[in-house]
Scaffold this active site. Structure first.
Site, PDB file in Angstrom:
ATOM      1  N   THR A   1      18.269   9.429 -43.422  1.00  0.00           N
ATOM      2  CA  THR A   1      19.470   9.199 -44.237  1.00  0.00           C
ATOM      3  C   THR A   1      19.232   8.130 -45.318  1.00  0.00           C
ATOM      4  O   THR A   1      18.588   7.114 -45.066  1.00  0.00           O
ATOM      5  CB  THR A   1      20.635   8.752 -43.335  1.00  0.00           C
ATOM      6  OG1 THR A   1      20.800   9.714 -42.296  1.00  0.00           O
ATOM      7  CG2 THR A   1      21.921   8.616 -44.106  1.00  0.00           C
TER       8      THR A   1
ATOM      9  N   GLU B   1      23.696  12.432 -36.425  1.00  0.00           N
ATOM     10  CA  GLU B   1      22.845  13.620 -36.218  1.00  0.00           C
ATOM     11  C   GLU B   1      23.589  14.903 -36.611  1.00  0.00           C
ATOM     12  O   GLU B   1      23.529  15.917 -35.931  1.00  0.00           O
ATOM     13  CB  GLU B   1      22.313  13.665 -34.777  1.00  0.00           C
ATOM     14  CG  GLU B   1      21.411  12.472 -34.524  1.00  0.00           C
ATOM     15  CD  GLU B   1      20.455  12.612 -33.357  1.00  0.00           C
ATOM     16  OE1 GLU B   1      20.034  13.747 -33.060  1.00  0.00           O
ATOM     17  OE2 GLU B   1      20.116  11.576 -32.774  1.00  0.00           O
TER      18      GLU B   1
ATOM     19  N   SER C   1      24.523  14.133 -45.068  1.00  0.00           N
ATOM     20  CA  SER C   1      24.626  15.545 -44.677  1.00  0.00           C
ATOM     21  C   SER C   1      23.679  16.386 -45.529  1.00  0.00           C
ATOM     22  O   SER C   1      23.037  17.316 -45.040  1.00  0.00           O
ATOM     23  CB  SER C   1      26.062  16.048 -44.875  1.00  0.00           C
ATOM     24  OG  SER C   1      26.966  15.257 -44.158  1.00  0.00           O
TER      25      SER C   1
ATOM     26  N   GLU D   1      31.471  18.751 -39.446  1.00  0.00           N
ATOM     27  CA  GLU D   1      31.472  19.783 -40.503  1.00  0.00           C
ATOM     28  C   GLU D   1      30.087  20.418 -40.645  1.00  0.00           C
ATOM     29  O   GLU D   1      29.972  21.623 -40.886  1.00  0.00           O
ATOM     30  CB  GLU D   1      31.922  19.162 -41.839  1.00  0.00           C
ATOM     31  CG  GLU D   1      33.383  18.734 -41.891  1.00  0.00           C
ATOM     32  CD  GLU D   1      33.678  17.453 -41.106  1.00  0.00           C
ATOM     33  OE1 GLU D   1      32.735  16.681 -40.808  1.00  0.00           O
ATOM     34  OE2 GLU D   1      34.858  17.213 -40.778  1.00  0.00           O
TER      35      GLU D   1
HETATM   36  C1  LIG Z   1      25.520   4.110 -36.175  1.00  0.00           C
HETATM   37  C2  LIG Z   1      24.744   5.129 -36.955  1.00  0.00           C
HETATM   38  C3  LIG Z   1      23.436   5.416 -36.594  1.00  0.00           C
HETATM   39  C4  LIG Z   1      22.679   6.319 -37.349  1.00  0.00           C
HETATM   40  N1  LIG Z   1      21.355   6.508 -37.054  1.00  0.00           N
HETATM   41  C5  LIG Z   1      20.575   7.227 -37.918  1.00  0.00           C
HETATM   42  C6  LIG Z   1      19.145   7.288 -37.750  1.00  0.00           C
HETATM   43  O1  LIG Z   1      18.584   6.727 -36.798  1.00  0.00           O
HETATM   44  N2  LIG Z   1      18.411   7.967 -38.673  1.00  0.00           N
HETATM   45  C7  LIG Z   1      18.979   8.599 -39.753  1.00  0.00           C
HETATM   46  O2  LIG Z   1      18.251   9.176 -40.542  1.00  0.00           O
HETATM   47  N3  LIG Z   1      20.332   8.580 -39.918  1.00  0.00           N
HETATM   48  C8  LIG Z   1      21.147   7.903 -39.047  1.00  0.00           C
HETATM   49  N4  LIG Z   1      22.495   7.841 -39.236  1.00  0.00           N
HETATM   50  C9  LIG Z   1      23.086   8.542 -40.379  1.00  0.00           C
HETATM   51  C10 LIG Z   1      23.977   9.741 -40.002  1.00  0.00           C
HETATM   52  O3  LIG Z   1      23.191  10.794 -39.518  1.00  0.00           O
HETATM   53  C11 LIG Z   1      24.789  10.104 -41.255  1.00  0.00           C
HETATM   54  O4  LIG Z   1      25.749   9.082 -41.448  1.00  0.00           O
HETATM   55  C12 LIG Z   1      25.462  11.457 -41.151  1.00  0.00           C
HETATM   56  O5  LIG Z   1      24.524  12.498 -41.145  1.00  0.00           O
HETATM   57  C13 LIG Z   1      26.469  11.695 -42.280  1.00  0.00           C
HETATM   58  O6  LIG Z   1      25.916  11.416 -43.520  1.00  0.00           O
HETATM   59  P1  LIG Z   1      26.720  10.459 -44.548  1.00  0.00           P
HETATM   60  O7  LIG Z   1      27.112   9.238 -43.816  1.00  0.00           O
HETATM   61  O8  LIG Z   1      25.934  10.318 -45.789  1.00  0.00           O
HETATM   62  O9  LIG Z   1      28.053  11.268 -44.868  1.00  0.00           O
HETATM   63  P2  LIG Z   1      28.221  12.373 -46.020  1.00  0.00           P
HETATM   64  O10 LIG Z   1      27.118  13.363 -45.950  1.00  0.00           O
HETATM   65  O11 LIG Z   1      28.449  11.683 -47.312  1.00  0.00           O
HETATM   66  O12 LIG Z   1      29.577  13.092 -45.571  1.00  0.00           O
HETATM   67  C14 LIG Z   1      30.874  12.533 -45.823  1.00  0.00           C
HETATM   68  C15 LIG Z   1      31.905  13.528 -45.288  1.00  0.00           C
HETATM   69  O13 LIG Z   1      31.819  14.749 -46.049  1.00  0.00           O
HETATM   70  C16 LIG Z   1      31.620  15.838 -45.155  1.00  0.00           C
HETATM   71  N5  LIG Z   1      30.824  16.862 -45.850  1.00  0.00           N
HETATM   72  C17 LIG Z   1      29.642  16.694 -46.490  1.00  0.00           C
HETATM   73  N6  LIG Z   1      29.206  17.873 -46.976  1.00  0.00           N
HETATM   74  C18 LIG Z   1      30.130  18.804 -46.625  1.00  0.00           C
HETATM   75  C19 LIG Z   1      30.259  20.217 -46.841  1.00  0.00           C
HETATM   76  N7  LIG Z   1      29.337  20.915 -47.506  1.00  0.00           N
HETATM   77  N8  LIG Z   1      31.341  20.832 -46.335  1.00  0.00           N
HETATM   78  C20 LIG Z   1      32.287  20.140 -45.645  1.00  0.00           C
HETATM   79  N9  LIG Z   1      32.237  18.810 -45.418  1.00  0.00           N
HETATM   80  C21 LIG Z   1      31.167  18.160 -45.902  1.00  0.00           C
HETATM   81  C22 LIG Z   1      30.930  15.255 -43.956  1.00  0.00           C
HETATM   82  O14 LIG Z   1      31.069  16.081 -42.806  1.00  0.00           O
HETATM   83  C23 LIG Z   1      31.663  13.930 -43.827  1.00  0.00           C
HETATM   84  O15 LIG Z   1      32.881  14.128 -43.174  1.00  0.00           O
HETATM   85  C24 LIG Z   1      23.280   6.988 -38.460  1.00  0.00           C
HETATM   86  C25 LIG Z   1      24.616   6.715 -38.788  1.00  0.00           C
HETATM   87  C26 LIG Z   1      25.335   5.780 -38.085  1.00  0.00           C
HETATM   88  C27 LIG Z   1      26.735   5.457 -38.517  1.00  0.00           C
END
Ligand SMILES: Cc1cc2nc3c(=O)[nH]c(=O)nc-3n(C[C@H](O)[C@H](O)[C@H](O)COP(=O)(O)OP(=O)(O)OC[C@H]3O[C@@H](n4cnc5c(N)ncnc54)[C@H](O)[C@@H]3O)c2cc1C
Length: 389
Positions: free
Chosen positions: A131, A370, A137, A374
């Site tokens: 990430t 992970e 996502s 959605e």
């Molecule tokens: C405590 C914690 C630990 C984590 N550990 C790791 C780790 O070890 N390694 C790592 O790589 N990542 C890690 N993550 C990251 C985590 O996997 C991401 O936060 C997650 O995948 C969502 O990505 P984002 O936060 O950028 O949200 P975004 O992708 O910006 O999404 C924002 C919102 O939009 C929605 N959305 C996005 N695209 C669409 C679509 N096409 N259709 C409908 N809805 C959509 C999403 O579902 C969400 O509700 C961690 C996160 C946290 C908070």
């Protein structure tokens, strides 16, 4: 109270493992869970205990210092730990399924020999850096770059929300980075970055809503130079390989979520029998009993979903859709049960030191990490042929 492990569904070796981890969870993890949560401190002594039990080596062959078990064994351990402390459970989950597993699945003999025994021992942790600020996502939106300079990769960029990336025992982070362009598309590869490499920084830890005893940092890479041989797997296959790791990881997160959902049931049954209002235990009210019965049903259905996905995975069959379903329903079961358990505990449920309050704060991330809810729905819809991308 009858419990799933006493139903005879599981073969003895799995049941015995789950019972051993349950004892550890109750005797070692539970007593310090509220303290580490309140202090936002990483539970080094608990992690050392899990290392002594061999939990970090559960799914790896003995030749790499593992226990010779399988991914389902890891899931059972996560379920038991998730009942009492999600921070501890995610530390194990991320250490094994995100930190060590990419090296086991995609590493060459030298990389496996160098890193796996260390990570499987639990004396060192690896992290998974996918990430980024602009790529969650849509993880293919990676902007971090790695360019070859003689015998080295030079890495620049940043990652965010990375679990286990800044502890005193973190030894490596495996990162995705853009290594070039093929047919007008980004070529994304995976590279192992030892944590002591100059230019690599784990920035100060986040102040999270929950999982307070789990270690999470933003990472920065400023001209980080690592040997070219640190490329993990084939050049250009990094994104695809990480997606495979996430498919498996969803089963593990589902197991952790089932633990959380079941932990909320167990706490609620106990409390509903002991707390009295209007001269009788609150559990004798059908409104409360039905709420707990529904919580039990959610936990049970979610458990069958992750058992099914794990069985498919272990038999070498396609499991992407089942893993997404398991992650979807189990994370929702955890969140729903945490909300209901907090209600059953009344005012006490809003006090941070209570386990149900911790589950209430901790469970939300299960619907995000992970792959969000959605994203699971997108994966299931894609498997149903509803869309291509
Ligand atoms: C405590 C914690 C630990 C984590 N550990 C790791 C780790 O070890 N390694 C790592 O790589 N990542 C890690 N993550 C990251 C985590 O996997 C991401 O936060 C997650 O995948 C969502 O990505 P984002 O936060 O950028 O949200 P975004 O992708 O910006 O999404 C924002 C919102 O939009 C929605 N959305 C996005 N695209 C669409 C679509 N096409 N259709 C409908 N809805 C959509 C999403 O579902 C969400 O509700 C961690 C996160 C946290 C908070």
């Amino acid at each position: 109270m009858t419990d799933f492990l006493s139903t005879g569904t599981l073969p003895d070796e799995y049941r015995d493992l789950a019972l051993t981890v349950r004892d550890f969870a109750n005797q070692v993890v539970a007593p310090v869970a509220a303290k580490h949560d309140a202090e936002h401190s990483f539970p080094y002594e608990v992690v050392a205990g899990m290392a002594d039990m061999g939990l970090f080596g559960l799914p790896f062959p003995e030749e790499f210092g593992g226990m010779g078990g399988d991914y389902f064994a890891l899931c059972l351990a996560l379920e038991e730990l998730g009942k009492v402390d999600q921070s501890v459970a995610i530390t194990l989950e991320a250490g094994v399924s995100l930190g060590a597993m990419p090296i086991y699945r995609f590493g060459n003999d030298k990389q496996k020999a160098e890193w796996l025994p260390l990570l499987a021992s639990g004396r060192a942790l690896g992290a998974f850096g996918l990430t980024e600020p602009g790529a969650g996502s849509d993880a293919g939106g990676t902007r971090t770059t790695a360019r070859l300079d003689g015998d080295s990769w030079i890495i620049n960029g940043s990652k965010q929300f990375i679990t286990n990336s800044g502890t005193d025992i973190t030894r490596l982070v495996t990162v995705t980075a853009v290594t070039g362009e093929v047919d007008g598309k980004k070529e994304i590869s995976t590279i192992i970055v030892p944590a002591d490499t100059p230019g690599f920084t784990a920035e100060p830890a986040y102040n999270k809503v929950g999982w307070n005893a789990s270690d999470t940092h933003p990472l920065s890479f400023d001209d980080v130079r690592v040997p070219a041989e640190n490329l993990l797997g084939e050049r250009g296959r990094g994104y695809a390989n990480f997606l495979r790791i996430l498919d498996e990881g969803r089963i593990a997160i589902a197991a952790l979520s089932v633990g959380a959902a079941q932990g909320c049931v167990n706490e609620s049954v106990r409390y509903a029998k002991e707390r009295e209002a209007f001269g009788r235990p609150i559990g004798t009210n059908q409104a409360i009993a039905f709420k707990i019965a529904r919580m039990e049903a959610r936990a049970h259905m979610a458990r069958t979903a992750y058992y099914d996905a794990a069985a498919l995975m272990l038999s070498g069959k396609p499991f992407k859709k089942q893993a997404a379903i398991a992650k979807l329903v189990a994370s929702e079961a955890a969140m729903d049960n945490a909300r209901d358990a907090t209600q059953i505990f009344g005012g006490y449920g809003f006090m941070n030191e209570y386990a149900v309050a911790r589950h209430y704060r901790d469970s939300k991330i299960l619907e995000i990490g992970e792959g969000t809810t959605e994203v699971q729905l997108m994966l299931i819809g894609r498997e149903l042929g509803l869309w291509q991308t």
